[in-house]
Design a protein around this motif. Sequence first.
Motif, PDB file in Angstrom:
ATOM      1  N   HIS A   1      31.579  64.478  -0.726  1.00 36.16           N
ATOM      2  CA  HIS A   1      30.602  63.959   0.252  1.00 36.16           C
ATOM      3  C   HIS A   1      29.212  63.737  -0.339  1.00 36.16           C
ATOM      4  O   HIS A   1      28.272  63.401   0.395  1.00 36.16           O
ATOM      5  N   GLY A   2      29.060  64.003  -1.656  1.00 33.85           N
ATOM      6  CA  GLY A   2      27.734  63.862  -2.260  1.00 33.85           C
ATOM      7  C   GLY A   2      26.897  65.103  -1.994  1.00 33.85           C
ATOM      8  O   GLY A   2      27.264  65.953  -1.173  1.00 33.85           O
ATOM      9  N   GLY A   3      25.767  65.204  -2.703  1.00 35.92           N
ATOM     10  CA  GLY A   3      24.895  66.350  -2.491  1.00 35.92           C
ATOM     11  C   GLY A   3      24.878  67.276  -3.686  1.00 35.92           C
ATOM     12  O   GLY A   3      25.307  66.900  -4.787  1.00 35.92           O
ATOM     13  N   GLU A   4      24.385  68.484  -3.481  1.00 39.94           N
ATOM     14  CA  GLU A   4      24.242  69.431  -4.588  1.00 39.94           C
ATOM     15  C   GLU A   4      24.675  70.838  -4.184  1.00 39.94           C
ATOM     16  O   GLU A   4      24.606  71.205  -3.015  1.00 39.94           O
ATOM     17  N   VAL A   5      25.085  71.611  -5.205  1.00 42.67           N
ATOM     18  CA  VAL A   5      25.395  73.038  -5.003  1.00 42.67           C
ATOM     19  C   VAL A   5      24.307  73.860  -5.677  1.00 42.67           C
ATOM     20  O   VAL A   5      24.038  73.679  -6.871  1.00 42.67           O
ATOM     21  N   THR A   6      23.666  74.740  -4.886  1.00 40.90           N
ATOM     22  CA  THR A   6      22.686  75.675  -5.440  1.00 40.90           C
ATOM     23  C   THR A   6      23.287  77.074  -5.365  1.00 40.90           C
ATOM     24  O   THR A   6      23.788  77.470  -4.311  1.00 40.90           O
TER      25      THR A   6
ATOM     26  N   ALA B   1      40.418  76.787   4.615  1.00 42.57           N
ATOM     27  CA  ALA B   1      40.307  75.340   4.407  1.00 42.57           C
ATOM     28  C   ALA B   1      39.172  74.806   5.283  1.00 42.57           C
ATOM     29  O   ALA B   1      38.901  75.375   6.343  1.00 42.57           O
ATOM     30  N   VAL B   2      38.492  73.753   4.804  1.00 47.11           N
ATOM     31  CA  VAL B   2      37.395  73.180   5.581  1.00 47.11           C
ATOM     32  C   VAL B   2      37.328  71.676   5.352  1.00 47.11           C
ATOM     33  O   VAL B   2      37.606  71.200   4.249  1.00 47.11           O
ATOM     34  N   GLU B   3      37.047  70.969   6.440  1.00 46.36           N
ATOM     35  CA  GLU B   3      36.869  69.512   6.368  1.00 46.36           C
ATOM     36  C   GLU B   3      35.536  69.168   7.028  1.00 46.36           C
ATOM     37  O   GLU B   3      35.153  69.825   8.006  1.00 46.36           O
ATOM     38  N   VAL B   4      34.866  68.149   6.495  1.00 45.86           N
ATOM     39  CA  VAL B   4      33.648  67.665   7.147  1.00 45.86           C
ATOM     40  C   VAL B   4      34.045  66.443   7.969  1.00 45.86           C
ATOM     41  O   VAL B   4      34.577  65.475   7.414  1.00 45.86           O
ATOM     42  N   VAL B   5      33.856  66.530   9.282  1.00 49.20           N
ATOM     43  CA  VAL B   5      34.261  65.437  10.181  1.00 49.20           C
ATOM     44  C   VAL B   5      33.071  65.058  11.074  1.00 49.20           C
ATOM     45  O   VAL B   5      32.569  65.919  11.804  1.00 49.20           O
TER      46      VAL B   5
ATOM     47  N   ARG C   1      35.504  71.163  10.443  1.00 48.23           N
ATOM     48  CA  ARG C   1      36.770  71.617  11.018  1.00 48.23           C
ATOM     49  C   ARG C   1      37.283  72.642  10.009  1.00 48.23           C
ATOM     50  O   ARG C   1      37.493  72.327   8.845  1.00 48.23           O
ATOM     51  N   VAL C   2      37.402  73.895  10.484  1.00 54.05           N
ATOM     52  CA  VAL C   2      37.662  75.016   9.578  1.00 54.05           C
ATOM     53  C   VAL C   2      38.987  75.680   9.914  1.00 54.05           C
ATOM     54  O   VAL C   2      39.317  75.870  11.088  1.00 54.05           O
ATOM     55  N   GLU C   3      39.755  76.035   8.881  1.00 50.68           N
ATOM     56  CA  GLU C   3      40.967  76.835   9.079  1.00 50.68           C
ATOM     57  C   GLU C   3      40.640  78.262   8.676  1.00 50.68           C
ATOM     58  O   GLU C   3      40.201  78.496   7.548  1.00 50.68           O
ATOM     59  N   ARG C   4      40.819  79.187   9.609  1.00 47.09           N
ATOM     60  CA  ARG C   4      40.422  80.575   9.378  1.00 47.09           C
ATOM     61  C   ARG C   4      41.668  81.455   9.310  1.00 47.09           C
ATOM     62  O   ARG C   4      42.512  81.413  10.198  1.00 47.09           O
TER      63      ARG C   4
ATOM     64  N   GLU D   1      42.170  77.308  14.061  1.00 44.30           N
ATOM     65  CA  GLU D   1      41.401  76.108  13.700  1.00 44.30           C
ATOM     66  C   GLU D   1      40.100  76.170  14.503  1.00 44.30           C
ATOM     67  O   GLU D   1      40.128  76.338  15.721  1.00 44.30           O
ATOM     68  N   VAL D   2      38.979  76.085  13.792  1.00 42.47           N
ATOM     69  CA  VAL D   2      37.673  76.267  14.436  1.00 42.47           C
ATOM     70  C   VAL D   2      36.807  75.037  14.184  1.00 42.47           C
ATOM     71  O   VAL D   2      36.723  74.566  13.039  1.00 42.47           O
ATOM     72  N   ALA D   3      36.187  74.516  15.246  1.00 39.72           N
ATOM     73  CA  ALA D   3      35.204  73.439  15.073  1.00 39.72           C
ATOM     74  C   ALA D   3      33.831  74.099  14.998  1.00 39.72           C
ATOM     75  O   ALA D   3      33.548  75.012  15.787  1.00 39.72           O
ATOM     76  N   CYS D   4      33.014  73.699  14.037  1.00 43.97           N
ATOM     77  CA  CYS D   4      31.729  74.394  13.834  1.00 43.97           C
ATOM     78  C   CYS D   4      30.641  73.396  13.464  1.00 43.97           C
ATOM     79  O   CYS D   4      30.832  72.582  12.551  1.00 43.97           O
ATOM     80  N   PRO D   5      29.488  73.429  14.146  1.00 46.51           N
ATOM     81  CA  PRO D   5      28.394  72.507  13.801  1.00 46.51           C
ATOM     82  C   PRO D   5      27.726  72.937  12.496  1.00 46.51           C
ATOM     83  O   PRO D   5      27.892  74.071  12.040  1.00 46.51           O
ATOM     84  N   LEU D   6      26.979  72.058  11.915  1.00 53.90           N
ATOM     85  CA  LEU D   6      26.170  72.382  10.728  1.00 53.90           C
ATOM     86  C   LEU D   6      24.712  72.542  11.172  1.00 53.90           C
ATOM     87  O   LEU D   6      24.343  71.924  12.181  1.00 53.90           O
ATOM     88  N   PRO D   7      23.877  73.291  10.489  1.00 54.94           N
ATOM     89  CA  PRO D   7      24.194  74.163   9.365  1.00 54.94           C
ATOM     90  C   PRO D   7      25.024  75.372   9.799  1.00 54.94           C
ATOM     91  O   PRO D   7      24.938  75.819  10.940  1.00 54.94           O
ATOM     92  N   ALA D   8      25.800  75.878   8.851  1.00 52.85           N
ATOM     93  CA  ALA D   8      26.678  77.027   9.123  1.00 52.85           C
ATOM     94  C   ALA D   8      26.896  77.829   7.853  1.00 52.85           C
ATOM     95  O   ALA D   8      26.572  77.371   6.748  1.00 52.85           O
ATOM     96  N   LEU D   9      27.440  79.047   8.036  1.00 55.98           N
ATOM     97  CA  LEU D   9      27.780  79.913   6.908  1.00 55.98           C
ATOM     98  C   LEU D   9      29.262  80.252   7.000  1.00 55.98           C
ATOM     99  O   LEU D   9      29.749  80.595   8.082  1.00 55.98           O
TER     100      LEU D   9
END
Length: 254
Positions: A52-57, A145-149, A154-157, A165-173
């Motif tokens: 998805h582009g971006g950076e890891v810090t 598992a996690v997908e950005v939609v 969309r997270v598999e826990r 299966e959990v739907a979660c807004p961003l920002p998140a941890l």
Amino acid sequence: MDVVVFAKYVPTPEGTPELGPDHLLVRDGGDGALDPGDTYGLELGLRLVEAHGGEVTVVSMGPAGAIAAVQRALAMGAHRGVLVTDPALRGADALATARVLAACLRRRPADLVLAGIESTDGYTGTVPVTVAELLGIPSVTAVRAVEVVDGALRVERQTEEGADEVACPLPALLTVTAGATEPRFPSLKGIMGAKQKPVETLALADLGIDVEDVRPTQRVVAVADAPPPAGGEIVDAEVGIARIADLLVEAKVL
Ligand SMILES: Cc1cc2nc3c(=O)[nH]c(=O)nc-3n(C[C@H](O)[C@H](O)[C@H](O)COP(=O)(O)OP(=O)(O)OC[C@H]3O[C@@H](n4cnc5c(N)ncnc54)[C@H](O)[C@@H]3O)c2cc1C
């Protein structure tokens, strides 16, 4: 997508961790490395920014030697590093650690924060969710598992029964399970390139944190060896099954 990955510097499993006169782990000068439990979140973060582009810090709090954990993460592919090191953090407890990591994220907000489920030395398993609470962002634990939609997750826990299966807004941890990814090994090019990547070394003052806010709330007063495991009973094959059945009946299992 701005992804922050927590990376703890822990005694290498092969080494023999040493306790100081204050019963605290000798971390500086000791034989430490990047917590293996944090490499799954790091790998997940790298794959998300590759997609998805971006950076890891990578963010670590520890003694000066913890730079080794940051360097390892940079060699694996993280783009930049932050090391928070301050003599006042020696013996920091989980709450103090969470306050420091949360302050790093207030200073440089991220879309997604990834952490291990529990460290391999202190293993309270409380730091990541405490950071999320301090920042007022949602947290999902034991992610496999996690997908950005559409700008959300969309997270598999992982659960005992299987998975939620959990739907979660961003920002998140998210805390990431060991099975979520196969961490890559740093290439020679990655190891050489890591040295060129930007690393910020911060003290508490740089984060506007007062020493009082990270003073440990508990003190280790004594450490004793664990008692040797109580002698079991060796059951030979001859009488095995019957004896085991008797033992299970005695133990009220059967
Ligand atoms: C043997 C031992 C026992 C301890 N017992 C306690 C205790 O009972 N209570 C207590 O408050 N503290 C305890 N501590 C101190 C505690 O380990 C440290 O405060 C630590 O920095 C955070 O707690 P944790 O290791 O339990 O983290 P956990 O919550 O288990 O770690 C989960 C994840 O959080 C992230 N993380 C944790 N620490 C850092 C860090 N320093 N830098 C970057 N990311 C990090 C990593 O992604 C890690 O995988 C103990 C330490 C040791 C060595």
